[in-house]
Scaffold this motif. Structure first.
Motif, PDB file in Angstrom:
ATOM      1  N   LEU A  79       0.834  -1.209   0.000  1.00 49.29           N
ATOM      2  CA  LEU A  79       0.000   0.000   0.000  1.00 49.29           C
ATOM      3  C   LEU A  79       0.864   1.251   0.000  1.00 49.29           C
ATOM      4  CD1 LEU A  79      -2.659   1.545   0.268  1.00 49.29           C
ATOM      5  CD2 LEU A  79      -2.519   1.192   2.753  1.00 49.29           C
ATOM      6  N   TRP A  80       1.866   1.304   0.882  1.00 49.20           N
ATOM      7  CA  TRP A  80       2.672   2.521   0.996  1.00 49.20           C
ATOM      8  C   TRP A  80       3.514   2.739  -0.258  1.00 49.20           C
ATOM      9  CZ3 TRP A  80      -0.356   4.272   4.069  1.00 49.20           C
ATOM     10  CH2 TRP A  80      -0.743   3.641   5.241  1.00 49.20           C
ATOM     11  N   GLN A  81       3.958   1.661  -0.883  1.00 45.80           N
ATOM     12  CA  GLN A  81       4.683   1.824  -2.144  1.00 45.80           C
ATOM     13  C   GLN A  81       3.748   2.337  -3.239  1.00 45.80           C
ATOM     14  OE1 GLN A  81       7.916  -1.259  -3.054  1.00 45.80           O
ATOM     15  NE2 GLN A  81       6.641  -2.331  -1.583  1.00 45.80           N
ATOM     16  N   ALA A  82       2.517   1.841  -3.248  1.00 50.39           N
ATOM     17  CA  ALA A  82       1.540   2.329  -4.234  1.00 50.39           C
ATOM     18  C   ALA A  82       1.285   3.819  -4.032  1.00 50.39           C
ATOM     19  CB  ALA A  82       0.235   1.542  -4.110  1.00 50.39           C
ATOM     20  N   VAL A  83       1.157   4.245  -2.784  1.00 52.20           N
ATOM     21  CA  VAL A  83       0.948   5.665  -2.490  1.00 52.20           C
ATOM     22  C   VAL A  83       2.171   6.480  -2.912  1.00 52.20           C
ATOM     23  CG1 VAL A  83       0.605   7.354  -0.643  1.00 52.20           C
ATOM     24  CG2 VAL A  83      -0.669   5.205  -0.616  1.00 52.20           C
ATOM     25  N   THR A  89       3.571  10.330  -9.389  1.00 53.31           N
ATOM     26  CA  THR A  89       2.779  10.527 -10.612  1.00 53.31           C
ATOM     27  C   THR A  89       2.102  11.886 -10.588  1.00 53.31           C
ATOM     28  OG1 THR A  89       2.370   8.141 -10.793  1.00 53.31           O
ATOM     29  CG2 THR A  89       0.920   9.606 -12.041  1.00 53.31           C
ATOM     30  N   ALA A  90       1.478  12.210  -9.461  1.00 57.02           N
ATOM     31  CA  ALA A  90       0.804  13.506  -9.336  1.00 57.02           C
ATOM     32  C   ALA A  90       1.790  14.657  -9.468  1.00 57.02           C
ATOM     33  CB  ALA A  90       0.070  13.585  -8.000  1.00 57.02           C
ATOM     34  N   ARG A  91       2.983  14.479  -8.900  1.00 57.43           N
ATOM     35  CA  ARG A  91       4.006  15.523  -9.028  1.00 57.43           C
ATOM     36  C   ARG A  91       4.415  15.702 -10.481  1.00 57.43           C
ATOM     37  NH1 ARG A  91       9.090  15.214 -10.212  1.00 57.43           N
ATOM     38  NH2 ARG A  91      10.563  16.865  -9.628  1.00 57.43           N
ATOM     39  N   VAL A 126      -0.127  18.174   0.110  1.00 57.97           N
ATOM     40  CA  VAL A 126       0.990  17.338  -0.342  1.00 57.97           C
ATOM     41  C   VAL A 126       1.991  17.134   0.791  1.00 57.97           C
ATOM     42  CG1 VAL A 126       2.983  17.256  -1.880  1.00 57.97           C
ATOM     43  CG2 VAL A 126       0.760  17.930  -2.770  1.00 57.97           C
ATOM     44  N   GLY A 127       2.274  18.187   1.558  1.00 56.59           N
ATOM     45  CA  GLY A 127       3.189  18.067   2.682  1.00 56.59           C
ATOM     46  C   GLY A 127       2.698  17.068   3.720  1.00 56.59           C
ATOM     47  N   LEU A 128       1.412  17.132   4.047  1.00 60.77           N
ATOM     48  CA  LEU A 128       0.835  16.187   5.010  1.00 60.77           C
ATOM     49  C   LEU A 128       0.879  14.761   4.478  1.00 60.77           C
ATOM     50  CD1 LEU A 128      -2.271  18.222   6.261  1.00 60.77           C
ATOM     51  CD2 LEU A 128      -0.195  17.682   7.551  1.00 60.77           C
ATOM     52  N   LEU A 129       0.588  14.607   3.180  1.00 57.12           N
ATOM     53  CA  LEU A 129       0.606  13.278   2.572  1.00 57.12           C
ATOM     54  C   LEU A 129       2.012  12.684   2.592  1.00 57.12           C
ATOM     55  CD1 LEU A 129      -0.789  11.009   1.026  1.00 57.12           C
ATOM     56  CD2 LEU A 129      -0.417  12.302  -1.090  1.00 57.12           C
ATOM     57  N   ILE A 130       3.010  13.503   2.266  1.00 59.80           N
ATOM     58  CA  ILE A 130       4.391  13.014   2.263  1.00 59.80           C
ATOM     59  C   ILE A 130       4.835  12.643   3.677  1.00 59.80           C
ATOM     60  CG2 ILE A 130       6.785  13.711   1.887  1.00 59.80           C
ATOM     61  CD1 ILE A 130       5.819  15.320  -0.524  1.00 59.80           C
ATOM     62  N   LEU A 131       4.464  13.462   4.667  1.00 59.83           N
ATOM     63  CA  LEU A 131       4.808  13.156   6.061  1.00 59.83           C
ATOM     64  C   LEU A 131       4.170  11.846   6.491  1.00 59.83           C
ATOM     65  CD1 LEU A 131       6.089  13.989   8.753  1.00 59.83           C
ATOM     66  CD2 LEU A 131       3.986  15.264   9.254  1.00 59.83           C
ATOM     67  N   TRP A 132       2.887  11.664   6.178  1.00 59.91           N
ATOM     68  CA  TRP A 132       2.170  10.419   6.509  1.00 59.91           C
ATOM     69  C   TRP A 132       2.820   9.229   5.821  1.00 59.91           C
ATOM     70  CZ3 TRP A 132      -1.530   7.937   2.973  1.00 59.91           C
ATOM     71  CH2 TRP A 132      -2.246   6.891   3.567  1.00 59.91           C
ATOM     72  N   LEU A 133       3.227   9.417   4.567  1.00 59.44           N
ATOM     73  CA  LEU A 133       3.862   8.339   3.819  1.00 59.44           C
ATOM     74  C   LEU A 133       5.205   7.967   4.427  1.00 59.44           C
ATOM     75  CD1 LEU A 133       4.026   6.504   1.312  1.00 59.44           C
ATOM     76  CD2 LEU A 133       4.916   8.463   0.041  1.00 59.44           C
ATOM     77  N   LEU A 134       6.027   8.968   4.772  1.00 58.55           N
ATOM     78  CA  LEU A 134       7.336   8.695   5.357  1.00 58.55           C
ATOM     79  C   LEU A 134       7.215   7.963   6.689  1.00 58.55           C
ATOM     80  CD1 LEU A 134       9.249  12.028   4.619  1.00 58.55           C
ATOM     81  CD2 LEU A 134       9.643   9.793   3.573  1.00 58.55           C
ATOM     82  N   VAL A 135       6.258   8.384   7.509  1.00 60.26           N
ATOM     83  CA  VAL A 135       6.058   7.724   8.809  1.00 60.26           C
ATOM     84  C   VAL A 135       5.740   6.247   8.613  1.00 60.26           C
ATOM     85  CG1 VAL A 135       4.511   7.566  10.796  1.00 60.26           C
ATOM     86  CG2 VAL A 135       5.382   9.799  10.058  1.00 60.26           C
ATOM     87  N   ASN A 136       4.880   5.945   7.667  1.00 60.42           N
ATOM     88  CA  ASN A 136       4.494   4.556   7.444  1.00 60.42           C
ATOM     89  C   ASN A 136       5.594   3.742   6.774  1.00 60.42           C
ATOM     90  OD1 ASN A 136       1.520   3.938   8.211  1.00 60.42           O
ATOM     91  ND2 ASN A 136       1.450   5.992   7.341  1.00 60.42           N
ATOM     92  N   LEU A 137       6.363   4.358   5.889  1.00 65.84           N
ATOM     93  CA  LEU A 137       7.493   3.645   5.295  1.00 65.84           C
ATOM     94  C   LEU A 137       8.527   3.300   6.364  1.00 65.84           C
ATOM     95  CD1 LEU A 137       8.027   5.563   1.928  1.00 65.84           C
ATOM     96  CD2 LEU A 137       7.263   3.200   2.198  1.00 65.84           C
ATOM     97  N   ILE A 138       8.807   4.268   7.246  1.00 67.08           N
ATOM     98  CA  ILE A 138       9.753   4.011   8.340  1.00 67.08           C
ATOM     99  C   ILE A 138       9.220   2.913   9.259  1.00 67.08           C
ATOM    100  CG2 ILE A 138      10.791   5.015  10.406  1.00 67.08           C
ATOM    101  CD1 ILE A 138      10.907   7.687   8.839  1.00 67.08           C
ATOM    102  N   ARG A 139       7.925   2.913   9.483  1.00 65.45           N
ATOM    103  CA  ARG A 139       7.314   1.944  10.393  1.00 65.45           C
ATOM    104  C   ARG A 139       7.349   0.531   9.839  1.00 65.45           C
ATOM    105  NH1 ARG A 139       0.879   1.667  12.002  1.00 65.45           N
ATOM    106  NH2 ARG A 139       1.028  -0.187  13.343  1.00 65.45           N
ATOM    107  N   TRP A 140       7.059   0.373   8.536  1.00 65.60           N
ATOM    108  CA  TRP A 140       6.853  -0.963   7.991  1.00 65.60           C
ATOM    109  C   TRP A 140       8.068  -1.585   7.327  1.00 65.60           C
ATOM    110  CZ3 TRP A 140       2.918  -3.567   9.707  1.00 65.60           C
ATOM    111  CH2 TRP A 140       1.759  -2.890  10.122  1.00 65.60           C
TER     112      TRP A 140
END
Length: 215
Positions: A79-83, A89-91, A126-140
């Motif tokens: 999931l996190w890789q897909a995000v 892609t959006a960027r 975008v900033g919130l999304l990137i922060l959320w993504l980084l937290v989950n990548l670090i976690r998993w």
């Protein structure tokens, strides 16, 4: 925790990584000569090169999303890789601005500018999304297992990505006397290899680390 079998779980054949390395290295060596000979128009916004970049990123997002659904949502890293690929892609689509063409000039299409409030909202989300993504990548990510791979890590893809980022920077800044047109061509062509390398890194990780179930 056992690693997923590449044969039973990964959707690509075993020779995929050997072929991908040859493509990545060969393209890296060819990118500068290509930048000098391809038509400048191919590197415009909404041009063939940028559209191919978007296609690569969409493939990365869709494959990981499909794997996530196949495992009934139990493997969070899919999931996190897909995000991650969806954000890239959006960027690359300038957060939708590429669809707002209002004219053209000799250097390519003209796009409608976002207003100050729109930019503020987009950058904030975008900033919130990137922060959320980084937290989950670090976690998993199983960092200890990953780093314990040592020489088995995909150093080839990592090196190609870093070299391509460096070439893209040179092209963007017009360093080494490249000129605007060759510089832009070098930047866009190098970004293709960055995204290809990221897709290969994702594939390597999925083949070696994603498991039937994560905590």
């Amino acid at each position: 925790m056992n690693y997923v079998s590449r044969r039973s779980r990964f959707p690509f054949p075993p020779f995929f990584f050997r072929l991908a390395k040859l493509i990545a290295i060969g393209y890296l060596l060819a990118v500068y000569p290509l930048a000098r000979i391809i038509p400048y128009e191919m590197t415009w916004e909404n041009g063939p090169i940028e559209n191919f970049q978007v296609l690569l990123l969409m493939v990365g997002a869709l494959i990981n999303w499909r794997l996530y659904k196949n495992f009934a949502g139990t493997v969070k890293m899919y999931l996190w890789q897909a995000v991650f690929f969806a954000v890239l892609t959006a960027r690359e689509l300038s957060w939708g601005q590429v669809f707002l063409v209002v004219g053209a000039k000799k250097d390519g299409p003209i796009f409608q500018e976002f207003g100050p409030n729109q930019k503020l909202i987009i950058h904030g989300l975008v900033g919130l999304l990137i922060l959320w993504l980084l937290v989950n990548l670090i976690r998993w990510v199983p960092w200890k297992r990953l780093l314990s791979q040592g020489r088995e890590l995909p150093w080839c893809f990592l090196s190609v990505i870093l070299a391509s980022v460096f070439l893209a920077y040179i092209g963007e800044k017009g360093l080494l006397g490249l000129g605007h047109k060759v510089g832009q061509s070098l930047e866009e062509l190098s970004e293709v290899n960055v995204y290809f390398g990221l897709c290969c890194l994702s594939a390597w990780y999925n083949a070696h680390f994603c498991q039937d179930r994560e905590r």
